[in-house]
Design a protein around this motif. Structure first.
Motif, short mmCIF file in Angstrom:
data_model
loop_
_atom_site.label_atom_id
_atom_site.label_comp_id
_atom_site.label_asym_id
_atom_site.label_seq_id
_atom_site.Cartn_x
_atom_site.Cartn_y
_atom_site.Cartn_z
N MET A 1 2.86 181.34 -4.29
CA MET A 1 2.90 179.96 -4.77
C MET A 1 3.04 178.98 -3.62
N THR A 2 2.73 177.74 -3.95
CA THR A 2 3.06 176.62 -3.08
C THR A 2 3.52 175.48 -3.99
N SER A 3 4.22 174.52 -3.41
CA SER A 3 4.63 173.37 -4.20
C SER A 3 4.55 172.13 -3.34
N SER A 4 4.36 171.00 -4.01
CA SER A 4 4.28 169.75 -3.29
C SER A 4 4.49 168.60 -4.27
N SER A 5 4.30 167.40 -3.78
CA SER A 5 4.29 166.24 -4.66
C SER A 5 3.02 165.45 -4.35
N SER A 6 2.68 164.58 -5.24
CA SER A 6 1.36 163.93 -5.33
C SER A 6 0.51 163.85 -4.04
N PRO A 7 0.96 163.12 -2.99
CA PRO A 7 0.08 163.02 -1.81
C PRO A 7 -0.20 164.39 -1.20
N GLY A 8 0.78 165.29 -1.28
CA GLY A 8 0.60 166.63 -0.73
C GLY A 8 -0.41 167.43 -1.52
N ILE A 9 -0.47 167.19 -2.85
CA ILE A 9 -1.46 167.89 -3.68
C ILE A 9 -2.87 167.41 -3.34
N SER A 10 -2.99 166.11 -3.04
CA SER A 10 -4.30 165.62 -2.60
C SER A 10 -4.76 166.40 -1.38
N LEU A 11 -3.85 166.63 -0.44
CA LEU A 11 -4.21 167.38 0.76
C LEU A 11 -4.58 168.82 0.43
N LYS A 12 -3.94 169.38 -0.59
CA LYS A 12 -4.20 170.78 -0.95
C LYS A 12 -5.46 170.94 -1.79
N SER A 13 -6.06 169.83 -2.19
CA SER A 13 -7.13 169.91 -3.20
C SER A 13 -8.34 170.69 -2.73
N GLU A 14 -8.65 170.60 -1.46
CA GLU A 14 -9.77 171.40 -0.94
C GLU A 14 -9.48 172.89 -1.20
N GLY A 15 -8.25 173.29 -0.90
CA GLY A 15 -7.87 174.69 -1.09
C GLY A 15 -7.90 175.10 -2.55
N LEU A 16 -7.55 174.16 -3.44
CA LEU A 16 -7.58 174.47 -4.88
C LEU A 16 -9.00 174.79 -5.32
N SER A 17 -9.95 174.04 -4.78
CA SER A 17 -11.36 174.29 -5.11
C SER A 17 -11.79 175.66 -4.57
N TYR A 18 -11.36 176.00 -3.37
CA TYR A 18 -11.71 177.30 -2.79
C TYR A 18 -11.08 178.45 -3.59
N LEU A 19 -9.83 178.26 -4.04
CA LEU A 19 -9.19 179.28 -4.87
C LEU A 19 -10.00 179.50 -6.14
N LEU B 1 -0.01 180.10 -8.17
CA LEU B 1 0.75 179.05 -8.85
C LEU B 1 0.96 177.89 -7.88
N VAL B 2 0.60 176.70 -8.36
CA VAL B 2 0.77 175.49 -7.56
C VAL B 2 1.62 174.52 -8.36
N VAL B 3 2.64 173.98 -7.72
CA VAL B 3 3.56 173.07 -8.41
C VAL B 3 3.36 171.66 -7.88
N ASN B 4 3.20 170.71 -8.80
CA ASN B 4 3.14 169.29 -8.41
C ASN B 4 4.29 168.55 -9.11
N VAL B 5 5.32 168.20 -8.34
CA VAL B 5 6.41 167.39 -8.87
C VAL B 5 6.04 165.94 -8.54
N GLN B 6 5.41 165.28 -9.52
CA GLN B 6 4.72 164.03 -9.23
C GLN B 6 5.63 162.87 -8.85
N ARG B 7 5.13 162.06 -7.93
CA ARG B 7 5.76 160.80 -7.56
C ARG B 7 4.74 159.68 -7.68
N GLY B 8 5.22 158.46 -7.48
CA GLY B 8 4.34 157.30 -7.68
C GLY B 8 3.18 157.26 -6.70
N GLY B 9 2.05 156.79 -7.15
CA GLY B 9 0.87 156.62 -6.32
C GLY B 9 0.13 155.37 -6.75
#
Lengths: 354, 231
Positions: A75-93, A101-109
């Protein structure tokens, strides 16, 4: 002493992941989810697991790719801006049909936004985020207990369908503390004959890859993947209905917004207003059938969200616009108060559309 | 009053052990029990200082109204509760820590990481030598389930802030679901932690409505009014 422990939502995710057999965590700190990484840093070395703080979010998600390919729970976890950075990897997965398992504990954007809670990554989570035709299983916990149970569920579903499962939480559910019982966790096990674990000279090589030289071949894989997505939509929808039996007004809310909404609904019921709640627990697959059925019974839907109105579009699609759908929202790190939701319910009850 | 107040009371512990709630209640207690102040201090001035550089959400600031109404000075980061993720401490906290006519209650951030912020005042506090530093223990928290685990956190904090603890507070609770039996059972662990660390168990903090339960008559109970929850 009680069997329960008092946990932060973030800690519950971390502990549940360990219980689910996850021994590999890769991440990069960001508020308001850092407790997940901190918990893993403390626990993993004691149980023979691997905690690694990567040099960036992009590195972390690609480490996830590697371990997922080896067939281990990761697994990995992050919050909103970090998930944007991970999005390329999500597509590759997704392109490589790898479970994680990927966790996004969302914050304001958008942008750097702020550290206060938000649900404004709904589109990003349910519609893709990364490029290409793909879906993720998106689970939306609304209590600390659910942070734990849906984490276990997420690992199971990811393995079952060879997909990424995302926990889409928010800062408040990440930070708040509630009693949790972890003694009844049941974990499923799935064989992974596709994993790259060494052939021992006894089988053909397994190849994990998202690059296809022939477009016909890529198309074939995409069609096959969407057949699997159809199965997920058929079998894995999770939804809670609250006081919907006689409801004339239907509040639709997930995560922290659903908690606030329940308080408002209880108050409205005291005033004699027939209102109920549909709480999607899986945001993808979205509980389309439940909403469509409700559309024949209620006169109006109210979508309560911590964003500018994202799920509202899925409600309109699911209900085929049979009844009006209004929005009751706060954004930028703010949470709607029960009074605000109650006011929206009362407005709907008067026949206006708020 | 449970024991003679020191001029500076410091609450440290694992994050989520309940430090902020206790610090707020303790500051109000000091303010409202003037007759118990040190004799030569005619006008007791109480300040609560939020040194938390770890926790982004639930803060001393949430009790601002109550503290202000009671006349307790609240000093916290300008950025607490805001969108800015900066572990900043306000310059204003220097004054009450140095001013010997002010009673200070220090609410320290969780774990050893949070206790780092306290370190810069360690020499000053030790030189005056009128302080108590209490380890807040909650044995219902996942990483401090045993006295041994709690001792590890306790020692890590001392290392990080360069101040030795003087006592232990047992704040074991599972939120709204806490029962008197839970508190009694946790008392055993608290006493074991006291033995292991050589530190006295100073008090057991108990939710207001349970505090007067006769079953707790052998514990040194400090009743807690809980901070209001935002949700």
């Amino acid at each position: 002493m009680s069997e329960k422990v008092l946990m932060k939502g973030n800690e519950a995710i971390a502990e549940a992941a360990i219980l689910a057999g996850c021994r590999h965590y890769f991440g990069y700190p960001i508020t308001p989810q850092t407790e997940i990484a901190a918990y893993m840093a403390k626990k993993m070395p004691k149980i023979g697991g691997c905690f690694l703080q990567a040099e960036s979010e992009i590195a972390a998600i690609n480490m996830v790719y590697g371990v997922a390919g080896a067939g281990k729970r990761v697994m990995t976890s992050s919050s909103s801006p970090g998930i944007s950075l991970k999005s390329e990897g999500l597509s590759y997965l997704a392109g490589s049909d790898l479970p994680a398992l990927v966790v996004n504990v969302q914050r304001g954007g958008p942008g750097l936004g702020g550290i206060q809670p938000s649900q404004s990554d709904y589109f990003q989570a349910t519609k893709g985020g990364g490029h290409g035709d793909y879906k993720m299983i998106v689970l939306a916990p609304s209590s600390v207990q659910e942070m734990a149970s849906l984490t276990v569920k997420g690992f199971d579903l990811a393995d079952k369908y060879r997909m990424t499962a995302m926990i889409l939480a928010d800062g408040t559910t990440g930070q708040m503390m509630e009693p949790v019982n972890l003694s009844e966790v049941e974990v499923q096990h799935y064989d992974k004959p596709w994993a790259v674990t060494g052939t021992k000279m006894q089988r053909e090589h397994n190849i994990i890859n998202s690059l296809f030289l022939e477009p016909e071949e890529l198309e074939k894989y995409n069609f096959a993947r969407f057949e699997r997505y159809k199965e997920v939509e058929e079998n894995e929808v999770m939804v809670e209905e609250y006081l919907m039996d006689d409801a004339e007004i239907c509040v639709v809310a997930f995560g922290i917004a659903a908690r606030v909404s329940k308080n408002a609904i209880n108050e409205a019921r005291k005033k004699g207003i027939k209102v109920g709640l549909i709480r999607p627990i899986t945001l993808w697959p979205f509980p389309k059938k439940t909403l469509l059925a409700a559309a024949d019974k209620v006169k109006q839907f109210i979508s309560v969200e911590l964003n500018m109105g994202q799920m509202v579009e899925d409600i309109e699609l699911a209900t085929k616009c049979k009844k009006p759908v209004t929005l009751c929202n706060r954004t930028g790190g703010m949470i709607p108060s029960p009074q605000q939701v109650l006011a929206a319910i009362e407005e709907a009850d008067k026949g206006g559309q708020a | 009053m449970i024991h003679r107040p020191k001029r500076i009371s410091i609450f440290c512990g694992h994050y989520g052990s309940g430090k902020t709630n206790i610090a707020v209640n303790y500051a109000l207690h000091l303010k409202n029990n003037c007759e118990l102040q040190i004799a030569n201090c005619e006008l007791p001035h109480v300040a609560i200082i939020d040194l938390d550089i770890v926790n982004p959400y639930f803060r001393t600031l949430d009790s601002r109204k109550e503290l202000e109404a009671a006349g307790v000075e609240l000093i916290c980061s300008d950025y607490a509760g805001s969108n800015l993720d900066i572990p900043a401490l306000p310059a204003a906290m220097q004054r009450p820590i140095a001013d010997r006519s002010t009673f200070c209650v220090l609410d320290i951030g969780g774990d050893d990481q949070g206790a780092v912020a306290l370190g810069r005042f360690a020499d000053q506090i030790k030189a005056e030598n009128d302080y108590e530093m209490l380890f807040v223990a909650s044995f219902f928290r996942p990483l401090t389930r045993t006295p041994e685990d709690a001792l590890e956190v306790l020692r890590d904090i001392e290392n990080a802030c360069h101040l030795p603890f003087t006592g232990i507070v047992n704040n074991s609770n599972i939120g709204d679901e806490t029962t008197v039996e839970d508190i009694l059972a946790s008392g055993e662990k608290a006493r074991r932690l006291s033995e292991l660390s050589g530190l006295p168990l100073v008090m057991t903090t108990v939710r207001e409505d349970l505090a007067t339960d006769p079953a707790l008559k052998n514990e040194t109970v400090f009743p807690l009014r809980l901070q209001e929850k935002p949700i």
